[in-house]
Enzyme design. Structure first.
Site, PDB file in Angstrom:
ATOM      1  N   GLY A 113       7.041  -1.997  -4.971  1.00  0.00           N
ATOM      2  CA  GLY A 113       6.725  -0.753  -5.652  1.00  0.00           C
ATOM      3  C   GLY A 113       7.125   0.419  -4.785  1.00  0.00           C
ATOM      4  O   GLY A 113       7.543   0.252  -3.644  1.00  0.00           O
ATOM      5  N   CYS A 114       7.022   1.583  -5.381  1.00  0.00           N
ATOM      6  CA  CYS A 114       7.317   2.753  -4.565  1.00  0.00           C
ATOM      7  C   CYS A 114       6.288   3.825  -4.821  1.00  0.00           C
ATOM      8  O   CYS A 114       5.740   3.952  -5.918  1.00  0.00           O
ATOM      9  CB  CYS A 114       8.722   3.263  -4.816  1.00  0.00           C
ATOM     10  N   GLY A 115       5.990   4.541  -3.793  1.00  0.00           N
ATOM     11  CA  GLY A 115       5.026   5.620  -3.896  1.00  0.00           C
ATOM     12  C   GLY A 115       5.678   6.931  -3.549  1.00  0.00           C
ATOM     13  O   GLY A 115       6.905   7.026  -3.462  1.00  0.00           O
ATOM     14  N   ASP A 116       4.859   7.897  -3.336  1.00  0.00           N
ATOM     15  CA  ASP A 116       5.373   9.228  -3.087  1.00  0.00           C
ATOM     16  C   ASP A 116       6.038   9.342  -1.719  1.00  0.00           C
ATOM     17  O   ASP A 116       6.958  10.123  -1.535  1.00  0.00           O
ATOM     18  CB  ASP A 116       4.210  10.223  -3.195  1.00  0.00           C
ATOM     19  N   GLY A 176       7.040   6.532   0.219  1.00  0.00           N
ATOM     20  CA  GLY A 176       7.832   5.399   0.664  1.00  0.00           C
ATOM     21  C   GLY A 176       7.886   4.282  -0.348  1.00  0.00           C
ATOM     22  O   GLY A 176       7.212   4.323  -1.372  1.00  0.00           O
ATOM     23  N   SER A 177       8.699   3.287  -0.034  1.00  0.00           N
ATOM     24  CA  SER A 177       8.796   2.101  -0.876  1.00  0.00           C
ATOM     25  C   SER A 177       8.154   0.940  -0.145  1.00  0.00           C
ATOM     26  O   SER A 177       8.227   0.848   1.078  1.00  0.00           O
ATOM     27  CB  SER A 177      10.267   1.775  -1.164  1.00  0.00           C
ATOM     28  N   ASP A 203      -9.034   8.689  -3.174  1.00  0.00           N
ATOM     29  CA  ASP A 203      -8.059   8.277  -4.188  1.00  0.00           C
ATOM     30  C   ASP A 203      -8.425   6.934  -4.812  1.00  0.00           C
ATOM     31  O   ASP A 203      -7.544   6.132  -5.106  1.00  0.00           O
ATOM     32  CB  ASP A 203      -6.656   8.225  -3.553  1.00  0.00           C
TER      33      ASP A 203
HETATM   34  N1  LIG Z   1      -0.143  -4.560   0.640  1.00  0.00           N
HETATM   35  C1  LIG Z   1       0.466  -4.623  -0.532  1.00  0.00           C
HETATM   36  N2  LIG Z   1       0.656  -5.805  -1.141  1.00  0.00           N
HETATM   37  C2  LIG Z   1       1.269  -5.870  -2.330  1.00  0.00           C
HETATM   38  N3  LIG Z   1       1.735  -4.811  -2.984  1.00  0.00           N
HETATM   39  C3  LIG Z   1       1.584  -3.610  -2.426  1.00  0.00           C
HETATM   40  C4  LIG Z   1       0.953  -3.451  -1.174  1.00  0.00           C
HETATM   41  N4  LIG Z   1       0.939  -2.142  -0.864  1.00  0.00           N
HETATM   42  C5  LIG Z   1       1.525  -1.523  -1.868  1.00  0.00           C
HETATM   43  N5  LIG Z   1       1.934  -2.390  -2.816  1.00  0.00           N
HETATM   44  C6  LIG Z   1       2.621  -2.080  -4.049  1.00  0.00           C
HETATM   45  O1  LIG Z   1       3.537  -1.054  -3.806  1.00  0.00           O
HETATM   46  C7  LIG Z   1       3.269   0.063  -4.648  1.00  0.00           C
HETATM   47  C8  LIG Z   1       3.540   1.315  -3.861  1.00  0.00           C
HETATM   48  O2  LIG Z   1       2.546   1.431  -2.882  1.00  0.00           O
HETATM   49  P1  LIG Z   1       2.353   2.768  -2.079  1.00  0.00           P
HETATM   50  O3  LIG Z   1       1.070   2.687  -1.350  1.00  0.00           O
HETATM   51  O4  LIG Z   1       3.558   3.116  -1.326  1.00  0.00           O
HETATM   52  O5  LIG Z   1       2.366   3.797  -3.195  1.00  0.00           O
HETATM   53  P2  LIG Z   1       1.247   4.403  -4.010  1.00  0.00           P
HETATM   54  O6  LIG Z   1       0.064   3.481  -4.083  1.00  0.00           O
HETATM   55  O7  LIG Z   1       1.840   4.740  -5.292  1.00  0.00           O
HETATM   56  O8  LIG Z   1       0.821   5.620  -3.121  1.00  0.00           O
HETATM   57  P3  LIG Z   1       1.631   6.820  -2.422  1.00  0.00           P
HETATM   58  O9  LIG Z   1       2.365   7.542  -3.468  1.00  0.00           O
HETATM   59  O10 LIG Z   1       0.583   7.624  -1.850  1.00  0.00           O
HETATM   60  O11 LIG Z   1       2.509   6.227  -1.385  1.00  0.00           O
HETATM   61  C9  LIG Z   1       1.833  -0.091  -5.084  1.00  0.00           C
HETATM   62  O12 LIG Z   1       1.609   0.452  -6.317  1.00  0.00           O
HETATM   63  C10 LIG Z   1       1.651  -1.593  -5.092  1.00  0.00           C
HETATM   64  O13 LIG Z   1       2.017  -2.103  -6.353  1.00  0.00           O
END
Ligand SMILES: Nc1ncnc2c1ncn2[C@@H]1O[C@H](COP(=O)(O)OP(=O)(O)OP(=O)(O)O)[C@@H](O)[C@H]1O
Length: 604
Positions: free
Chosen positions: A161-164, A166-167, A303
Site C-alpha cells: 500500500g501507499c500512504g502520504d 511513503g509506500s 488517528d
Molecule cells: N506492517 C504492515 N503490514 C502489512 N501491511 C501494512 C503494514 N504497514 C502498512 N501496511 C499497508 O500499507 C498501507 C500504507 O501504509 P502507510 O502507513 O504508509 O500509509 P497510511 O496508513 O495510509 O498512512 P500515511 O499516509 O500516514 O503514511 C496501509 O494502508 C496498509 O494496507
C-alpha cells in the site's frame, strides 16, 4: 504504463552495492547507525495490565539528534502516492510548553529542511519482548555481520500500500525466510513536501514501541534517496481495505457469513449482533491496551480508525501509522496502591514513573518522589519490601492471610494519561475528528478517547455516528449534533453507555479524560475481559496462513522486478475514498467530497 520514479530508483539502489548509508543522528555529529545504542526501557502494557504492565531496563540512554540536511536531500520531486483514505492534517503547531518533542531544539519546523533534535529514544535496538523472535534475530545477525543494513539485504516482493509519506512493501530479508513490511520514503519528496518532521516523528515513535499490539521497528536505514523503516508484516490486512473490496463497499449477507469462515474478511455490521459484539469487544480491548501503552509512553495517537488497525498473522491486532501522532510529556502516576496499611512507614507512596522516551526534564513538579522509579522496579519493589519486613517475624496465620490478601487484592491503579498534552494541530479523519480539534480549541490525549468511541460505534454499527452528506456536514454534525443510535440497533445497553461516555463533546467531561484507559477498562462493556491475559486469548478470526499468500507474492515480486510497476497514485488525483480529507474548517472552506487528497493547511 511508466515506471514510477520510486520503483526505478529502488531497483537501482537494490542492485548496487548499497548497504545503507548510516544516518547520523548524533548531536555531535558522531556517526550513529540505525543500531545506535538506546534507551531500552519498555513497557509491556499487556502482561501486567493493571499497572499497564510496566517493565523495563536501565541501559544507557543515547541522545540522538540529527540534521536532516545531512541526508543528502536532493529535492527530487517524486510522487510518493496518495493516501487511500482521507484524513487531514495541518502543519504541527504545538502551542504548549507541556508538549514537547522532547529536547528538540527551538524553532524546529518541518519547513526547515535542516533541523536538529536531541530526542532520546529507543532506536529499536533493544526490544525485550522480541528476544524469541526469529525475525529480530535474523536482523541482528545481519547487522552483526555487515555492520549496517541497506536495501540490498532485502527482496521487495510486492507493494502492500501507499500512504502520504511513503509506500509500504512486503520485503524478504535475503536468505532468511523472514518477511517484513518495509516503508520506503523518498527523502527528496519528503523535503519538498515539508514532511520531514512527520517522517521523523513516526520513526521515533516506532523506535519506542515494544508492545504486542503495536508495530515492531526491526531496523531503519537510509540510502542516498530513501529512508526505510523495516517493521512487522501483518498478513491480515487492514479492516478498511477489506471492506473496500466488497461490492458496494460493504459486506453482503453472504459475505458476512463468509467473514466468519474466512478470517481476513471482517464485517462487524453484518454479523449477528452478538457475534459483532464479541468481535468488537475483542478488537476494542486490544486497541484500548495499545492506546493505554501509547499514552504511557507520551504518545497521543490521533488517528484511530479501522484503516489503521491491522490484523496480524496470529489474529491479534496491530495499530499502525504514527505520523500524525503527538509526542508529549507524561508522568504516569500511581494514584492508589493495593496496600491499605495505615502505618505511614509501611505505606507505599505514590510513585511517578517516567516513560522511557523522555529525558529527565520530563519529571514534573507533580512527582513527589525524589527520583522516579524505572518501570521494571515497580511491582517487584512493592512486593519485595513487604516480604522483607515480614521475614523476621514469626509467621502467624492471620499475618499470612493478610499478606495473601495484599498480594491478591486489586492491583494498584496507575494513571498513564498525558493530561497536560496540548496541540493546536488540525489532524485526523473527518468522521473521527474530535469536536475540540474541529473547533480549534487545542486538544490533548482526550481526542484518542473520542476516536475510540467512534471506532467502537463503527465496529458495532458498520458506520460512524456523525457522517454527513459531505465532509463539511460531517464536521458540523460532530460539533453540533447529538449522538444517536440506530433505532434497530441490537447493540447492548453497556456498549451504548460506553460510547455515550466516550462521545461527550466537551473533552473535560469525557470518559477517561482524567484517568485514561483505567476508566474505560472498568466499564461494564468490558466486564469479563482478562486484561492481563488478553494477548493469550484466541482471536475471533485468524488470517489464512502466510504461505498461501507467498506464492502470490513471489509472482508479484517478479512483476516488480521485470515489469513496470503499477503507477503511483498522484497526490492530486487520488483514488476515491470512503473517508474524505478535510480541507478546511467547518465554515469557510469548500467541501472536498470529490477527492481524498491530503491537503496540508494551517487551521489558523
Ligand atoms: N506492517 C504492515 N503490514 C502489512 N501491511 C501494512 C503494514 N504497514 C502498512 N501496511 C499497508 O500499507 C498501507 C500504507 O501504509 P502507510 O502507513 O504508509 O500509509 P497510511 O496508513 O495510509 O498512512 P500515511 O499516509 O500516514 O503514511 C496501509 O494502508 C496498509 O494496507
Amino acid at each position: 504504463m511508466t515506471t514510477s520514479p520510486i520503483i526505478g530508483a529502488l531497483r537501482k539502489e537494490m542492485t548496487s552495492a548499497e548497504t545503507g548509508r548510516k544516518l547520523s543522528w548524533d548531536h555531535n555529529s558522531a556517526p550513529t547507525s540505525d543500531t545506535a545504542s538506546s534507551n531500552n526501557s519498555s513497557i509491556d502494557a499487556n502482561t501486567k495490565s493493571s499497572l499497564s504492565s510496566v517493565t523495563g531496563s536501565n541501559s544507557a540512554k543515547t541522545s540522538l539528534s540529527g540534521k536532516m540536511s545531512d541526508l543528502n536531500m536532493d529535492g527530487t520531486k517524486v510522487s510518493v502516492g496518495a493516501k487511500s483514505s482521507g484524513r487531514l492534517e495541518s502543519c504541527e503547531s504545538v502551542k504548549s510548553s507541556s508538549v514537547s518533542r522532547a529536547s528538540t531544539s527551538s524553532g524546529v519546523s518541518d519547513s526547515n529542511e535542516s533541523f536538529t533534535s536531541s530526542i532520546s529514544f529507543n532506536s529499536g535496538n533493544n526490544k525485550p519482548h522480541k528476544s524469541n523472535d526469529k525475525r529480530w534475530e535474523a536482523i541482528q545477525a545481519v547487522k552483526h555481520r555487515d555492520g549496517a543494513m541497506g536495501l540490498s539485504h532485502f527482496k521487495l516482493l510486492k507493494r502492500l500500500g501507499c500512504g502520504d509519506i511513503g509506500s509500504v512493501y512486503l520485503a524478504e530479508l535475503r536468505a532468511s525466510n523472514c518477511y517484513f513490511a518495509m516503508k520506503v520514503m523518498d527523502k527528496g519528496s519528503l523535503a519538498s513536501r515539508k514532511k520531514l518532521l512527520r517522517a521523523q516523528t513516526e520513526r521515533e515513535i516506532l523506535a519506542l514501541l515494544d508492545h504486542p499490539f503495536l508495530p515492531t521497528l526491526y531496523t531503519h536505514f537510509e540510502t542516498e534517496k530513501f529512508s526505510c523503516l523495516v517493521m512487522e508484516f501483518c498478513t491480515g490486512g487492514d479492516l478498511h481495505a477489506l471492506r473496500q473490496r466488497q461490492p458496494g463497499k460493504h459486506f453482503t449477507e453472504a459475505a458476512a457469513r463468509y467473514a466468519i469462515l474466512k478470517p481476513r474478511i471482517i464485517s462487524f455490521s453484518c454479523l449477528s449482533s452478538r457475534s459483532a459484539a464479541v468481535k468488537s469487544r475483542f478488537y476494542a480491548s486490544e486497541v484500548l491496551m495499545a492506546l493505554e501503552y501509547l499514552h504511557m509512553m507520551g504518545v497521543v495517537y490521533r488517528d484511530l480508525k479501522p484503516e489503521n488497525v491491522l490484523v496480524r498473522e496470529d489474529g491479534h491486532i496491530m495499530l499502525s501509522d504514527f505520523d500524525l501522532s503527538l509526542r508529549c510529556v507524561v508522568s504516569p502516576t500511581l494514584v492508589r496502591s493495593s496496600w491499605s496499611d495505615t502505618d505511614p512507614s509501611r505505606r507505599i507512596p505514590a510513585y511517578c514513573i517516567t516513560p522511557s522516551c523522555v529525558e529527565p526534564s520530563c519529571v514534573t513538579p507533580a512527582c513527589i518522589q525524589p527520583a522516579c522509579v524505572q518501570p521494571s522496579c515497580f511491582v517487584p519493589r512493592m512486593i519485595l519490601s513487604r516480604t522483607k519486613k515480614s521475614k523476621p517475624e514469626k509467621p502467624k496465620m492471620s499475618r499470612m492471610k493478610s499478606d495473601v490478601h495484599h498480594q491478591v487484592s486489586p492491583l494498584p491503579e496507575l494513571i498513564a494519561e498525558p493530561t497536560a498534552a496540548r496541540s493546536m494541530s488540525f489532524v485526523g479523519t473527518h468522521e473521527y475528528l474530535a469536536p475540540e480539534i474541529i473547533k480549534g480549541e487545542g486538544h490533548g490525549s482526550a481526542v484518542d478517547w473520542w476516536t475510540f468511541g467512534i471506532f467502537l460505534y463503527e465496529l458495532l454499527h458498520g458506520k460512524t455516528p456523525f457522517k454527513g452528506t459531505g465532509n463539511r456536514a460531517t464536521l458540523f454534525n460532530v460539533v453540533g449534533q447529538p449522538l444517536k443510535f440506530p433505532e434497530t440497533s441490537g447493540v447492548s445497553f453497556a456498549a451504548r453507555d460506553l460510547i455515550r461516555g466516550l462521545l461527550v463533546k466537551e473533552p473535560m467531561h469525557r470518559l477517561a479524560f482524567k484517568r485514561g484507559a483505567a476508566e474505560i477498562k472498568q466499564h461494564p462493556f468490558f466486564e469479563g475481559v482478562n486484561w492481563a491475559l488478553i494477548r493469550c486469548t484466541t482471536p475471533p478470526d485468524i488470517p489464512k496462513p502466510f504461505e498461501l499468500e507467498l506464492s502470490h507474492s513471489r509472482k508479484e515480486a517478479k512483476e516488480v522486478k521485470e515489469a513496470p510497476p503499477p503507477p503511483q497514485p498522484k497526490v492530486e488525483t487520488p483514488p476515491p475514498v470512503e473517508k474524505k480529507v478535510v480541507e478546511t474548517a467547518a465554515s469557510d472552506v469548500p467541501n472536498s467530497s470529490s477527492g481524498g487528497s491530503y491537503l496540508d493547511f494551517d487551521f489558523f
